[in-house]
Enzyme design. Structure first.
Site, PDB file in Angstrom:
ATOM      1  N   GLY A 158       0.817  -1.218   0.000  1.00 29.81           N
ATOM      2  CA  GLY A 158       0.000   0.000   0.000  1.00 29.81           C
ATOM      3  C   GLY A 158       0.841   1.253   0.000  1.00 29.81           C
ATOM      4  O   GLY A 158       0.545   2.221  -0.696  1.00 29.81           O
ATOM      5  N   MET A 194       5.052   2.885   1.661  1.00 28.95           N
ATOM      6  CA  MET A 194       6.310   2.606   2.352  1.00 28.95           C
ATOM      7  C   MET A 194       6.838   3.892   2.968  1.00 28.95           C
ATOM      8  O   MET A 194       6.828   4.945   2.342  1.00 28.95           O
ATOM      9  CB  MET A 194       7.336   2.009   1.373  1.00 28.95           C
ATOM     10  CG  MET A 194       8.714   1.804   1.959  1.00 28.95           C
ATOM     11  SD  MET A 194       8.678   0.681   3.383  1.00 28.95           S
ATOM     12  CE  MET A 194      10.180   1.175   4.218  1.00 28.95           C
ATOM     13  N   GLU A 195       7.357   3.788   4.219  1.00 29.38           N
ATOM     14  CA  GLU A 195       7.658   4.949   5.043  1.00 29.38           C
ATOM     15  C   GLU A 195       9.055   5.510   4.896  1.00 29.38           C
ATOM     16  O   GLU A 195       9.539   6.201   5.796  1.00 29.38           O
ATOM     17  CB  GLU A 195       7.429   4.584   6.511  1.00 29.38           C
ATOM     18  CG  GLU A 195       8.410   3.557   7.074  1.00 29.38           C
ATOM     19  CD  GLU A 195       7.903   2.124   7.025  1.00 29.38           C
ATOM     20  OE1 GLU A 195       8.404   1.278   7.790  1.00 29.38           O
ATOM     21  OE2 GLU A 195       6.998   1.851   6.203  1.00 29.38           O
ATOM     22  N   ASN A 196       9.758   5.251   3.782  1.00 32.19           N
ATOM     23  CA  ASN A 196      11.116   5.767   3.628  1.00 32.19           C
ATOM     24  C   ASN A 196      11.208   7.176   4.219  1.00 32.19           C
ATOM     25  O   ASN A 196      10.390   8.044   3.926  1.00 32.19           O
ATOM     26  CB  ASN A 196      11.503   5.836   2.145  1.00 32.19           C
ATOM     27  CG  ASN A 196      11.087   4.616   1.370  1.00 32.19           C
ATOM     28  OD1 ASN A 196      11.510   3.518   1.646  1.00 32.19           O
ATOM     29  ND2 ASN A 196      10.218   4.823   0.389  1.00 32.19           N
ATOM     30  N   GLU A 198       1.865   6.127   7.315  1.00 33.63           N
ATOM     31  CA  GLU A 198       3.256   6.330   6.895  1.00 33.63           C
ATOM     32  C   GLU A 198       3.913   7.493   7.637  1.00 33.63           C
ATOM     33  O   GLU A 198       5.111   7.453   7.933  1.00 33.63           O
ATOM     34  CB  GLU A 198       3.323   6.564   5.379  1.00 33.63           C
ATOM     35  CG  GLU A 198       2.727   5.448   4.538  1.00 33.63           C
ATOM     36  CD  GLU A 198       3.194   4.062   4.946  1.00 33.63           C
ATOM     37  OE1 GLU A 198       4.385   3.912   5.317  1.00 33.63           O
ATOM     38  OE2 GLU A 198       2.377   3.129   4.918  1.00 33.63           O
ATOM     39  N   HIS A 250       5.110   6.450  11.010  1.00 31.61           N
ATOM     40  CA  HIS A 250       6.386   5.732  10.914  1.00 31.61           C
ATOM     41  C   HIS A 250       7.598   6.667  10.988  1.00 31.61           C
ATOM     42  O   HIS A 250       8.696   6.215  11.328  1.00 31.61           O
ATOM     43  CB  HIS A 250       6.462   4.970   9.597  1.00 31.61           C
ATOM     44  CG  HIS A 250       5.891   3.593   9.650  1.00 31.61           C
ATOM     45  ND1 HIS A 250       6.216   2.674  10.617  1.00 31.61           N
ATOM     46  CD2 HIS A 250       5.020   2.946   8.807  1.00 31.61           C
ATOM     47  CE1 HIS A 250       5.573   1.540  10.391  1.00 31.61           C
ATOM     48  NE2 HIS A 250       4.843   1.682   9.301  1.00 31.61           N
ATOM     49  N   GLU A 277       4.917  -1.495  12.978  1.00 26.34           N
ATOM     50  CA  GLU A 277       3.653  -1.588  12.241  1.00 26.34           C
ATOM     51  C   GLU A 277       2.427  -1.513  13.140  1.00 26.34           C
ATOM     52  O   GLU A 277       1.412  -0.931  12.759  1.00 26.34           O
ATOM     53  CB  GLU A 277       3.632  -2.872  11.410  1.00 26.34           C
ATOM     54  CG  GLU A 277       4.743  -2.960  10.369  1.00 26.34           C
ATOM     55  CD  GLU A 277       4.726  -1.804   9.362  1.00 26.34           C
ATOM     56  OE1 GLU A 277       3.718  -1.058   9.306  1.00 26.34           O
ATOM     57  OE2 GLU A 277       5.718  -1.642   8.637  1.00 26.34           O
TER      58      GLU A 277
END
Length: 940
Positions: free
Chosen positions: A314, A316-318, A351, A354, A373
């Site tokens: 869905g 990604m928290e880069n 996100e 995070h 998570e």
């Protein structure tokens, strides 16, 4: 990776010259005689899956040049390393990279040797090793320098290619990254474990018509002699390798600054730029909320959100460069529904959470991924409720916990904190247990500790471990350390409240626990994170006494099985209300059984107030009778959350053989008077599930009677639904669900209205706007004949909205023609018309179709190897495919087929899939006749 004969001879001679070479004075168990053989036939010096800890990366200097014409990339990395113990070897991760040069540099960045060092590769562990003829001395500063090249990935991991088509039909390419959990090693050689935090200085070369993005802002852009540009990004904060990100694309963006000066930007393909504005608004609002809630400023100068056309998960928290599926970020008012808007908001909330939970403070190892998570999932609800209260996001926390209990009540479940070593096992950790159960036990803990104590504790946790790694117990210790004497007095008062007039009977252990101003939170929470399962609390009501017992709740264990009496023990923060008390009462159940004394006899008692606790409640016959009667006479005496919880509990207990189906069905007969959408959808959802199961088993009489019952019982509710976008988000979701079900059941007025909208839309060649909340239902009805189906498929091809494409795809599989479904599956495998990222959802959609569940399962069996190649073992896509295609099987013949195929797979999800089928078989054996008889009684 290849070596010349000269390199191999050189390396062999070095080993002969230095027979005493070693990894580290503390690494005697892993030497060049480890038994592992590198690709060139020489011994590989490290035997373990995890890297040695005697070399620590400090700072990466990374240069990358992706070529969007050849779809390859090359680069170099210079890693400053801290040597903890004397060693000749540097071992790190690399996967599918061709290492073309390797060297070790001294403190002045001069090469230690006059020849490039050969590199050993051990693919089973995705590791490489560089041998230094000179011992690297503890305390000295060194640099590891590597050059490498590779093709941009074809899947969704590492540094991979994506593409999109312009409105004119031109295909354009971009290069993007997705590293979590173990794929940074596919983009550059690195120490690819979360504990190895380091700073990153990234440089990216690109053409003049593209933009480059990374975690940090661009510090300088340099024009190179060959017409390329090199973007040099600011050095990052310390972070784990899986959070590094870089993208080269030609996207457009919209930007805004937060009140604290953070530059927030949302990127999308140029022709979808107009769909980015809502995400920007939501991101700014939620980021500002988190800065206040966590009392820690967002530590980077910018935050980018970008919608990638090809993206498996869905989002990604880069850190500083969050990536999303288009459906998770883009919002188009013309085609996006209320549910779409809620989804986008919640994913952004997840996100951005995070950026603190996961990025600022990271788990030490993947066994505790729930610390990332579970917190992010829970903070979705906290942040969106605070910033967008009109979305009523708290309603969906119930659904989240119901989903967690469904998974956790199977014997194939696992503890929240579980062992995971290899990449496949690590990928499997990103599941319902980590996300949903993690969120639900945090919600329970927050309600137990109170909002203020919970918030203070997590702020303490974040501050103490920022830029570091943490474990389970670090969180519990942080929470305990903020608990005040006032809080203990509050707990004591709550416990004593149970015993008004009976102080002498206060349980001594409880009195000691709280009066001693100490709570063993670690011991309490370990019962929720270190053992699997969900508690079942049984309540027996006698006079003014409540006798309570706890055990593990299992849905696939029958009475007499040894597991039926297996001993599990939780520390459960119970809450309850009674007919004589409008306030919540608390009690800590730490033992197998206990007794609560009320100040008077009561008509009814409802445990787990507002479903704030993570447990199932079963009442004795008297208790269920009282609650069923209460719902029928005055259902508003209980909150809507309590009503939804009762419905959920009842039907879960039916599945486990603890309550008869007719009692659960009797309970939901009150729904005709229900006005809140959450319990309504909960009850209707069970009836719809039974209908689908009967339909797939071809139990014609029960299928028909269920259809008649649902349409008769809920007719007034269905007929009052408008085909519009009016009302609250909850009302709009109810409208969508009810009208979809009514049309699926063949309700004539519903079909007539949907056909009217569909034909009007076709006549206008798709140029008129349809009500977005019922758009999928309209498409579903329109797809029932050949011409309508083919017209929709063509609209799918040309649509520029990911949200619209998702609705069309879900509608296209709702025919009763296998030929159409098979054609869609083949298009999904081919990957141009239907993107590969949507294939797992497509397989699931087909499996839901009564005529398609065998088709989808056979398709998976036939194409299994190719599916694994596309999605990787352990990924959530593979899990969804396996559970989705087998989840409706309910016969012993189907179980045998599934068992034969899945037996060879060493995946946790295979046990889940098998147990789901076993659960369905048990349900049919226990409840088919009861359902048949109940329906006949209700329809007579």
């Amino acid at each position: 990776m290849s070596y010349s004969t000269g390199q191999v001879l050189f390396f062999t001679s070095v080993l002969l010259m230095f027979p005493g070479t070693y990894l580290s004075s503390e690494s005697n168990s892993a030497s060049v005689n480890s038994g592992h053989v590198a690709t060139n036939g020489l011994p590989f010096p490290w035997s373990k899956l995890r890297l040695p800890n005697y070399i620590i990366p400090v700072h990466y200097h990374l240069l990358l040049h992706p070529n969007l014409t050849t779809l390859t990339f090359n680069g170099s990395v210079k890693i400053e390393i801290d040597v903890k113990n004397n060693t000749n070897w540097v071992v790190l991760h690399s996967k599918a990279l061709e290492i073309t040069a390797a060297d070790v540099l001294d403190e002045s960045e001069a090469p230690l040797f006059d020849k490039a060092l050969p590199v050993l590769e051990y693919p089973p562990h995705e590791q490489i090793a560089i041998f230094s003829p000179q011992i690297l001395t503890s305390g000295e500063k060194y640099f590891l320098y590597l050059e490498f090249t590779a093709a941009l990935g074809k899947g969704f991991y590492g540094f991979y290619k994506s593409s999109y088509k312009t409105p004119d039909g031109e295909t354009r390419f971009l290069a993007s990254t997705h590293f979590e959990p173990t794929s940074a090693r596919m983009a550059f050689p690195c120490f690819d474990e979360p504990i190895f935090k380091a700073n990153y200085s990234v440089r990216i070369r690109r053409g003049p018509f593209h933009v480059a993005l990374s975690n940090m802002p661009i510090e300088q852009t340099v024009e190179l002699a060959n017409g390329l540009l090199e973007d040099r990004f600011e050095a990052s904060v310390q972070m784990s390798s899986y959070l590094v990100a870089f993208i080269v694309c030609d996207f457009r963006s919209v930007s805004r600054q937060t009140s604290t000066g953070i530059d927030v930007s949302v990127y999308a393909v140029p022709h979808k730029w107009h769909q980015t504005h809502y995400a920007l608004e939501a991101a700014v609002n939620i980021l500002e909320f988190y800065e206040k809630y966590f009392s820690i400023y967002y530590p980077l100068p910018k935050l980018d959100l970008i919608a990638i056309p090809d993206f498996q998960s869905g989002a990604m928290e880069n850190w500083g460069l969050t990536t999303y599926r288009e459906t998770s970020l883009l919002y188009d008012p013309d085609v996006s529904s209320a549910s779409d808007k809620l989804w986008v908001t919640m994913v952004i909330g997840h996100e951005l959470a995070h950026q603190w939970f996961g990025n600022l403070v990271t788990m030490e190892w993947w066994n505790d991924i729930w610390l990332n998570e579970g917190f992010a999932r829970y903070m979705e609800f906290v942040s969106v409720q605070a910033t967008y209260p009109q979305l009523k996001v708290e309603d969906y926390l119930l659904v989240t916990c119901f989903a967690a209990i469904g998974r956790d009540s199977l014997n194939s479940s696992r503890p929240i904190s579980s062992s995971a070593e290899n990449p496949t096992q690590i990928k499997e950790m990103f599941d319902t247990v980590s996300y949903d159960k993690g969120a639900c036990i945090l919600h329970m803990l927050r309600n137990f500790l109170t909002d203020d104590v919970f918030q203070s504790g997590i702020v303490r946790y974040l501050r103490k471990f920022k830029y570091r790694n943490a474990k389970n117990e670090d969180l519990w210790n942080s929470l305990v350390n903020v608990i005040t004497p006032d809080f203990y007095q509050f707990l004591i008062a709550e416990v004593y409240h149970i015993y008004i007039g009976h102080k002498d009977s206060v349980n001594d252990s409880l009195q000691y626990q709280f009066a001693g101003e100490h709570i063993d939170l670690k011991k309490m929470m370990n019962t929720w994170t270190l053992q699997k399962g969900v508690p079942l609390v049984t309540v027996k009501h006698k006079g003014n006494k409540l006798y309570i017992e706890q055990e593990r709740f299992l849905k696939t264990i029958q009475p007499g099985d040894p597991m039926w009496h297996s001993f599990y023990l939780w520390h459960i923060p119970l809450t309850y209300k009674t007919s004589h008390s409008s306030t919540e009462t608390r009690h800590i159940l730490e033992t197998k059984s206990d007794m609560l004394v009320l100040n008077q006899d009561v008509d009814w008692v409802k445990f787990n107030t507002d479903m704030n606790g993570y447990y199932i409640i079963n009442y004795d016959t008297k208790g269920w009778n009282a609650l069923i009667e209460l719902l029928g006479v005055n259902h508003t005496a209980l909150s809507f959350k309590d009503r939804a919880d009762l419905i959920h509990n009842a039907f879960q207990l039916v599945t486990a053989g603890r309550l008869t189906l007719d009692r659960a069905l009797d309970l939901i007969t009150y729904l005709k008077s229900e006005t809140h959408n959450v319990p309504l959808l909960q009850g209707i959802g069970y009836l719809e599930y039974f209908y689908k199961m009967m339909q797939k088993r071809n139990v014609y009489d029960v299928t028909q009677n269920l259809k008649i019952y649902i349409l008769e019982y809920f007719r007034d509710m269905i007929e009052k639904q408008t085909w519009s976008n009016e009302g609250t988000v909850s009302d709009r979701r109810m409208r969508s669900e009810l009208l979809s079900l009514a049309c699926d059941l063949g309700f004539a007025p519903c079909l007539e209205k949907a056909r009217y909208f569909y034909h009007s839309w076709v006549k206008a060649n798709g140029t008129i706007s349809l009500p977005t909340d019922v758009m999928e239902t309209i498409y579903m009805v329109g797809a029932q004949d050949d011409s309508g189906w083919n017209y929709l498929l063509e609209k799918y091809r040309v649509s520029m909205s990911a949200s619209e494409k998702s609705k069309i795809l879900a509608a296209l599989v709702c025919t009763l023609t296998d030929v159409f479904d098979l054609r869609l599956l083949e298009l999904g495998m081919e990957g141009s018309v239907i993107r590969t990222q949507d294939l797992s959802a497509l397989i699931y959609y087909v499996a839901r179709n009564p005529s398609g569940h065998f088709l989808s399962w056979n398709f998976v069996k036939k194409n299994w190897n190719e599916l694994v190649e596309k999605f990787q073992l352990g990924s959530f896509s593979i899990r969804n495919i396996l559970i989705g295609t087998t989840g409706q099987f309910s016969s012993k013949e189907e179980l045998a087929d599934v068992s034969f195929i899945l037996f060879i797979l060493t995946l946790r999800v295979t046990q889940v899939a098998l147990e789901n089928v076993e659960k369905n078989i048990l349900w049919m054996e226990r409840n088919l006749e009861a359902l048949r008889n109940w329906l006949q009684r209700m329809l007579d």
